[in-house]
Design a protein around this motif. Sequence first.
Motif, short mmCIF file in Angstrom:
data_model
loop_
_atom_site.label_atom_id
_atom_site.label_comp_id
_atom_site.label_asym_id
_atom_site.label_seq_id
_atom_site.Cartn_x
_atom_site.Cartn_y
_atom_site.Cartn_z
N LEU A 1 24.38 38.96 -42.40
CA LEU A 1 23.81 38.59 -41.12
C LEU A 1 22.97 37.32 -41.18
O LEU A 1 22.51 36.85 -40.16
N SER A 2 22.77 36.77 -42.36
CA SER A 2 22.01 35.53 -42.42
C SER A 2 22.88 34.40 -41.89
O SER A 2 24.08 34.36 -42.13
N VAL B 1 23.29 35.60 -29.60
CA VAL B 1 22.75 36.58 -30.55
C VAL B 1 22.67 35.94 -31.94
O VAL B 1 21.66 36.08 -32.64
N LEU B 2 23.70 35.22 -32.34
CA LEU B 2 23.72 34.60 -33.66
C LEU B 2 22.71 33.46 -33.78
O LEU B 2 22.33 33.09 -34.88
N ALA B 3 22.27 32.91 -32.65
CA ALA B 3 21.29 31.84 -32.66
C ALA B 3 19.84 32.36 -32.72
O ALA B 3 18.92 31.58 -32.92
N LEU B 4 19.66 33.65 -32.56
CA LEU B 4 18.31 34.24 -32.61
C LEU B 4 17.74 34.13 -34.02
O LEU B 4 18.49 34.08 -35.00
N ARG C 1 17.93 38.85 -34.71
CA ARG C 1 19.40 38.85 -34.76
C ARG C 1 19.93 40.11 -35.44
O ARG C 1 20.89 40.73 -34.96
N GLN C 2 19.33 40.50 -36.56
CA GLN C 2 19.85 41.62 -37.33
C GLN C 2 19.96 42.91 -36.53
O GLN C 2 21.04 43.50 -36.48
N MET D 1 14.39 44.56 -30.71
CA MET D 1 15.51 44.48 -29.77
C MET D 1 15.02 44.12 -28.37
O MET D 1 15.68 43.36 -27.66
N SER D 2 13.87 44.62 -27.99
CA SER D 2 13.30 44.27 -26.69
C SER D 2 12.97 42.78 -26.63
O SER D 2 13.30 42.10 -25.65
N ARG D 3 12.35 42.26 -27.69
CA ARG D 3 12.04 40.83 -27.73
C ARG D 3 13.32 39.99 -27.73
O ARG D 3 13.40 38.95 -27.08
#
Length: 103
Positions: free
Chosen positions: A9-10, A40-43, A48-49, A79-81
């Motif tokens: 996920l990195s 999502v991948l840019a978080l 992101r994880q 997840m909320s953030r």
Amino acid sequence: MELISMDFLSRDRLSECTMQTPPELAIGSEDPGDALLSAVLALPETLRQPMYLYYYEKFNTLEIAEVLQIEPVNVRNRMSRARKKLNIMLGKKVGALRDGRRK
């Protein structure tokens, strides 16, 4: 449950096909799923994880907590953030993200 490595996920470990297009370009895409995955991948990694594991790997919050070795409440907070950031990044393009809670 077998613990898995979070290296997949990195950002620098994700394959080119998984990364797709940057979120700012994908937002103009016709497929809202492309824009969402790119966003999502840019978080940041900590946000992101859990999002990736929950929405794309279908882990529940307890499984995510075990994999990330954090408390379930921290998974829900992250997840909320992440949802708030995604809503800002994507605006109304994708619409409201499901928060996983039953109504």
